[in-house]
Enzyme design. Structure first.
Site: not given
Ligand code: MRU
Length: 357
Positions: A49-51, A204, A245
């Site tokens: 995850r994470g852009a 997160q 994002d």
């Protein structure tokens, strides 16, 4: 990077190995993907995850699809392109908000089409796609370093920073976006304290950012999301740093839900909210924040499950994973091409027009 922070991903001919972020910090496990569909599932279920990390993982997902097509008997370039197109569709559906995903997929589709137009055979197209994915990975690593440096220049001596979600090494390939600035500030000797919010519902901040900072020996304190405005009121916060994002053409920023509330609280307390994101997160096709697709995630993330149920199981739930912060609440946007301050359509266009720092 601190040696204790595992890499988010590594490509090993025929497989993309992802750190399973759902298991951190208690377990360091990996997920091995050998097909684009497996990469799409890992993105959807947030093993990765994470852009920026999502974008790089998707690029390698396309490499896997191309490798599979090239391994068939007498593979043609056109059959391989068809397989790439279908993998692009599967991967694009995995998560809607982070534009790094569709940017990476378009880049890969373009690399495959260009190679085929130049007469490359299936094996050569695969090689070109591997090179394109590796180039994106290298770009994100370089961008993290540059953003860290530019962000720290902007902060000067400000040493008490509040961060949201995880915009660190675990959200990228190395160092991060907002946390790259934190790391740089620490290395320059300017960092006093990092306030880390939990980031409900998937935590997160608590699970990933607190883990990164602990591994790096950086002073930090975890707090419940609803304490943020009070910390600002008490004068404990010099700046708030967040990732993004998707950034619309007018500068509106989609980021982890809760960012907008932090921005409103920052405006009230006259504290700068600084967005740190590479240009791969900018979407000029989105005129403003209202056009940004916002992902709705499963109700179970909010109500909990099994013994951890925190609400009656049938409780109606709202669970948008992201929100939009209007550009006028952002003190500055730090990219690898420079800083847009104030953040407007014109300053954003100006930064994009520059060559990389
Ligand atoms: O749902 P996630 O964990 O993928 O959300 C991550 C964020 O919102 C980050 O702030 C953003 O992707 C930038 S990461 C460098």
């Amino acid at each position: 990077m601190a040696p204790g922070i595992p890499r988010t991903l590594r490509y090993q001919g025929g497989a993309l190995v992802l750190l399973d972020q759902r298991r951190l910090p208690a377990h360091r496990e990996e997920v091995r993907c050998t097909t684009a569909a497996e990469v799409a599932a890992a993105i959807r279920d947030m093993a990765v995850r994470g852009a920026p990390a999502i974008g790089v993982a998707a690029a390698y997902g396309i490499v896997l699809a191309a490798e599979e097509a090239a391994a068939e008997p007498n593979p043609s370039a056109s059959a391989l392109l068809a397989r790439v197109a279908s993998a692009v569709e599967t991967l694009a559906r995995a998560r809607p908000t982070a534009v790094n995903l569709s940017n990476a997929l378009e880049r890969m589709r373009g690399a495959a089409a260009e190679a085929a137009a130049e007469g490359a055979d299936a094996d050569e197209i695969v090689r070109r796609l591997e090179a394109a994915a590796a180039a994106l990975e290298a770009f994100e690593i370089d961008a993290s370093r540059t953003m860290g440096r530019l962000g720290a220049d902007l902060l000067g001596g400000r040493g008490r920073l509040l961060v949201h979600c995880n915009a660190g090494a675990l959200a990228t390939v190395e160092r991060g976006t907002a946390l790259a600035v934190v790391y740089e500030q620490f290395e320059r000797g300017h960092l006093e304290m990092v306030y880390v919010d939990e980031t409900r519902p998937r935590l997160q901040g608590a699970r990933l950012t607190a883990f990164e900072l602990a591994e790096s020996g950086i002073p930090h304190a975890l707090f419940v999301d609803s304490l943020a405005a009070t910390l600002m009121h008490r004068g404990q916060v010099d700046a708030v740093l967040v990732g993004a994002d998707r950034i619309a053409a007018n500068g509106d920023v989609a980021n982890k839900v809760g960012t907008y509330a932090l921005a409103v609280a920052c405006a009230h307390h006259r504290i700068p909210l600084i967005v740190v994101a590479p240009t791969t997160t900018v979407d000029l096709g989105c005129p403003d924040g209202a056009a940004i697709p916002i992902e709705d995630r499963d109700r179970a993330e909010v109500v909990g499950s099994g013994a951890d149920n925190s609400a009656p199981p049938a409780t109606p739930v709202l669970n948008p994973a992201f929100d939009v912060t209007p550009a006028n609440l952002v003190h500055a946007l730090v990219t690898e091409r420079g800083v847009a301050r104030p953040l407007t359509q014109a300053t954003l266009a100006g930064v994009l027009a520059r060559s990389p720092e």
